[in-house]
Design a protein around this motif. Structure first.
Motif, PDB file in Angstrom:
ATOM      1  N   GLU A  91      16.890 -36.047-119.289  1.00  0.00           N
ATOM      2  CA  GLU A  91      16.662 -37.110-120.274  1.00  0.00           C
ATOM      3  C   GLU A  91      16.827 -36.599-121.698  1.00  0.00           C
ATOM      4  OE1 GLU A  91      12.851 -38.593-118.971  1.00  0.00           O
ATOM      5  OE2 GLU A  91      13.801 -40.105-117.693  1.00  0.00           O
ATOM      6  N   ALA A  92      16.445 -35.359-121.956  1.00  0.00           N
ATOM      7  CA  ALA A  92      16.632 -34.784-123.288  1.00  0.00           C
ATOM      8  C   ALA A  92      18.117 -34.651-123.620  1.00  0.00           C
ATOM      9  CB  ALA A  92      15.934 -33.422-123.380  1.00  0.00           C
ATOM     10  N   VAL A  93      18.912 -34.238-122.648  1.00  0.00           N
ATOM     11  CA  VAL A  93      20.360 -34.122-122.853  1.00  0.00           C
ATOM     12  C   VAL A  93      20.950 -35.496-123.137  1.00  0.00           C
ATOM     13  CG1 VAL A  93      22.556 -33.593-121.692  1.00  0.00           C
ATOM     14  CG2 VAL A  93      20.618 -32.020-121.492  1.00  0.00           C
ATOM     15  N   PHE A  94      20.561 -36.487-122.361  1.00  0.00           N
ATOM     16  CA  PHE A  94      21.092 -37.840-122.559  1.00  0.00           C
ATOM     17  C   PHE A  94      20.651 -38.427-123.897  1.00  0.00           C
ATOM     18  CE2 PHE A  94      21.160 -38.161-117.699  1.00  0.00           C
ATOM     19  CZ  PHE A  94      22.472 -37.744-117.648  1.00  0.00           C
ATOM     20  N   ALA A  95      19.423 -38.159-124.301  1.00  0.00           N
ATOM     21  CA  ALA A  95      18.935 -38.656-125.595  1.00  0.00           C
ATOM     22  C   ALA A  95      19.750 -38.057-126.729  1.00  0.00           C
ATOM     23  CB  ALA A  95      17.454 -38.338-125.766  1.00  0.00           C
ATOM     24  N   THR A  96      20.034 -36.779-126.651  1.00  0.00           N
ATOM     25  CA  THR A  96      20.852 -36.114-127.673  1.00  0.00           C
ATOM     26  C   THR A  96      22.255 -36.714-127.725  1.00  0.00           C
ATOM     27  OG1 THR A  96      19.596 -34.057-127.436  1.00  0.00           O
ATOM     28  CG2 THR A  96      21.799 -33.882-128.398  1.00  0.00           C
ATOM     29  N   ALA A  97      22.771 -37.095-126.560  1.00  0.00           N
ATOM     30  CA  ALA A  97      24.122 -37.671-126.481  1.00  0.00           C
ATOM     31  C   ALA A  97      24.134 -39.159-126.824  1.00  0.00           C
ATOM     32  CB  ALA A  97      24.686 -37.465-125.078  1.00  0.00           C
ATOM     33  N   GLY A  98      22.958 -39.763-126.966  1.00  0.00           N
ATOM     34  CA  GLY A  98      22.885 -41.195-127.253  1.00  0.00           C
ATOM     35  C   GLY A  98      23.178 -42.061-126.046  1.00  0.00           C
ATOM     36  N   ALA A  99      22.987 -41.512-124.864  1.00  0.00           N
ATOM     37  CA  ALA A  99      23.282 -42.242-123.625  1.00  0.00           C
ATOM     38  C   ALA A  99      22.090 -43.104-123.209  1.00  0.00           C
ATOM     39  CB  ALA A  99      23.613 -41.252-122.509  1.00  0.00           C
ATOM     40  N   THR A 100      22.387 -44.234-122.614  1.00  0.00           N
ATOM     41  CA  THR A 100      21.379 -45.102-122.029  1.00  0.00           C
ATOM     42  C   THR A 100      21.209 -44.699-120.576  1.00  0.00           C
ATOM     43  OG1 THR A 100      22.054 -46.896-123.479  1.00  0.00           O
ATOM     44  CG2 THR A 100      20.772 -47.495-121.526  1.00  0.00           C
ATOM     45  N   VAL A 101      19.962 -44.652-120.118  1.00  0.00           N
ATOM     46  CA  VAL A 101      19.671 -44.160-118.771  1.00  0.00           C
ATOM     47  C   VAL A 101      18.837 -45.181-118.002  1.00  0.00           C
ATOM     48  CG1 VAL A 101      18.492 -42.345-117.476  1.00  0.00           C
ATOM     49  CG2 VAL A 101      19.717 -41.771-119.581  1.00  0.00           C
ATOM     50  N   GLU A 102      19.170 -45.356-116.749  1.00  0.00           N
ATOM     51  CA  GLU A 102      18.337 -46.113-115.827  1.00  0.00           C
ATOM     52  C   GLU A 102      17.967 -45.176-114.687  1.00  0.00           C
ATOM     53  OE1 GLU A 102      18.508 -49.881-112.723  1.00  0.00           O
ATOM     54  OE2 GLU A 102      20.032 -49.728-114.284  1.00  0.00           O
ATOM     55  N   VAL A 103      16.687 -45.062-114.403  1.00  0.00           N
ATOM     56  CA  VAL A 103      16.205 -44.164-113.353  1.00  0.00           C
ATOM     57  C   VAL A 103      15.914 -44.967-112.088  1.00  0.00           C
ATOM     58  CG1 VAL A 103      14.372 -42.567-112.684  1.00  0.00           C
ATOM     59  CG2 VAL A 103      15.227 -42.569-115.038  1.00  0.00           C
ATOM     60  N   THR A 112      30.080 -52.548-111.791  1.00  0.00           N
ATOM     61  CA  THR A 112      29.000 -51.615-112.129  1.00  0.00           C
ATOM     62  C   THR A 112      29.043 -51.230-113.603  1.00  0.00           C
ATOM     63  OG1 THR A 112      27.899 -49.547-111.568  1.00  0.00           O
ATOM     64  CG2 THR A 112      30.282 -49.551-111.396  1.00  0.00           C
ATOM     65  N   PRO A 113      27.907 -51.324-114.272  1.00  0.00           N
ATOM     66  CA  PRO A 113      27.877 -51.030-115.705  1.00  0.00           C
ATOM     67  C   PRO A 113      27.731 -49.539-116.026  1.00  0.00           C
ATOM     68  CG  PRO A 113      25.710 -51.719-114.992  1.00  0.00           C
ATOM     69  CD  PRO A 113      26.632 -51.807-113.783  1.00  0.00           C
ATOM     70  N   TYR A 114      27.739 -48.688-115.020  1.00  0.00           N
ATOM     71  CA  TYR A 114      27.436 -47.281-115.226  1.00  0.00           C
ATOM     72  C   TYR A 114      28.700 -46.451-115.435  1.00  0.00           C
ATOM     73  CZ  TYR A 114      23.166 -49.091-113.204  1.00  0.00           C
ATOM     74  OH  TYR A 114      22.059 -49.843-112.950  1.00  0.00           O
ATOM     75  N   ASP A 115      28.627 -45.540-116.409  1.00  0.00           N
ATOM     76  CA  ASP A 115      29.731 -44.606-116.635  1.00  0.00           C
ATOM     77  C   ASP A 115      29.654 -43.416-115.694  1.00  0.00           C
ATOM     78  OD1 ASP A 115      30.907 -45.995-118.825  1.00  0.00           O
ATOM     79  OD2 ASP A 115      29.346 -45.219-120.135  1.00  0.00           O
ATOM     80  N   GLY A 116      28.468 -43.136-115.208  1.00  0.00           N
ATOM     81  CA  GLY A 116      28.292 -41.992-114.327  1.00  0.00           C
ATOM     82  C   GLY A 116      26.946 -42.032-113.651  1.00  0.00           C
ATOM     83  N   GLY A 132      36.162 -40.858-107.109  1.00  0.00           N
ATOM     84  CA  GLY A 132      36.469 -40.337-108.432  1.00  0.00           C
ATOM     85  C   GLY A 132      35.395 -40.652-109.456  1.00  0.00           C
ATOM     86  N   ALA A 133      34.218 -41.064-108.992  1.00  0.00           N
ATOM     87  CA  ALA A 133      33.119 -41.376-109.902  1.00  0.00           C
ATOM     88  C   ALA A 133      32.649 -40.118-110.624  1.00  0.00           C
ATOM     89  CB  ALA A 133      31.955 -41.990-109.121  1.00  0.00           C
ATOM     90  N   ALA A 134      32.161 -40.315-111.832  1.00  0.00           N
ATOM     91  CA  ALA A 134      31.564 -39.211-112.586  1.00  0.00           C
ATOM     92  C   ALA A 134      30.157 -38.991-112.037  1.00  0.00           C
ATOM     93  CB  ALA A 134      31.516 -39.547-114.066  1.00  0.00           C
ATOM     94  N   ILE A 135      29.947 -37.819-111.438  1.00  0.00           N
ATOM     95  CA  ILE A 135      28.669 -37.519-110.802  1.00  0.00           C
ATOM     96  C   ILE A 135      28.202 -36.140-111.234  1.00  0.00           C
ATOM     97  CG2 ILE A 135      27.468 -37.166-108.599  1.00  0.00           C
ATOM     98  CD1 ILE A 135      29.615 -39.039-107.354  1.00  0.00           C
TER      99      ILE A 135
END
Length: 126
Positions: free
Chosen positions: A6-18, A40-44, A78-81
């Motif tokens: 979550e810290a990495v995603f916050a720094t990147a400005g990413a929205t996260v759903e857990v 699907t609205p998810y990039d990865g 080919g999804a980003a995982i």
């Protein structure tokens, strides 16, 4: 691990759903369900978990099949995982790999996921 990611995603400005699942074995099916959503609205997708060795060979089967299941989906779609499944012999080992700092495996998996998302975008796939 979740906090590190979550810290990495916050720094990147990413929205996260857990989304939590019952255990490691359920991870590939949950990933497949997420990918099956129409539009699907998810990039990865980031897979985080931990399997601690017990007294039986159940550990070996769960670890192997979870990894294989996620890899099969990644190759097929080919999804980003990002994949951060700890496979450890003790809770002490798990805590060492989940501790805050540069060795946090959740943060490492989140960085890997962001790299995959960037690669998909570079090649016009997402």
């Amino acid at each position: 691990m979740r906090e590190g990611a979550e810290a990495v995603f916050a720094t990147a400005g990413a929205t996260v759903e857990v989304v939590d699942v019952a255990g490691a074995f359920e991870m590939p099916a949950a990933l497949r369900m997420a990918l099956a959503q129409a539009g699907t609205p998810y990039d990865g997708f980031l897979i985080l978990g931990c399997v601690v060795r017990g007294d039986t060979d159940h550990y070996d089967h769960i670890c192997r099949e979870t990894c294989r299941g996620v890899m099969d989906i990644a190759v097929e779609t080919g999804a980003a995982i990002g994949f951060g499944l700890l496979t450890v012999h003790s809770l002490t080992q798990a805590l060492e790999r989940a501790a805050p700092g540069r060795m946090n495996k959740g943060a490492e998996a989140a960085h890997a996921l962001l790299g995959q998302v960037a690669l998909r975008r570079r090649w016009g796939l997402g």
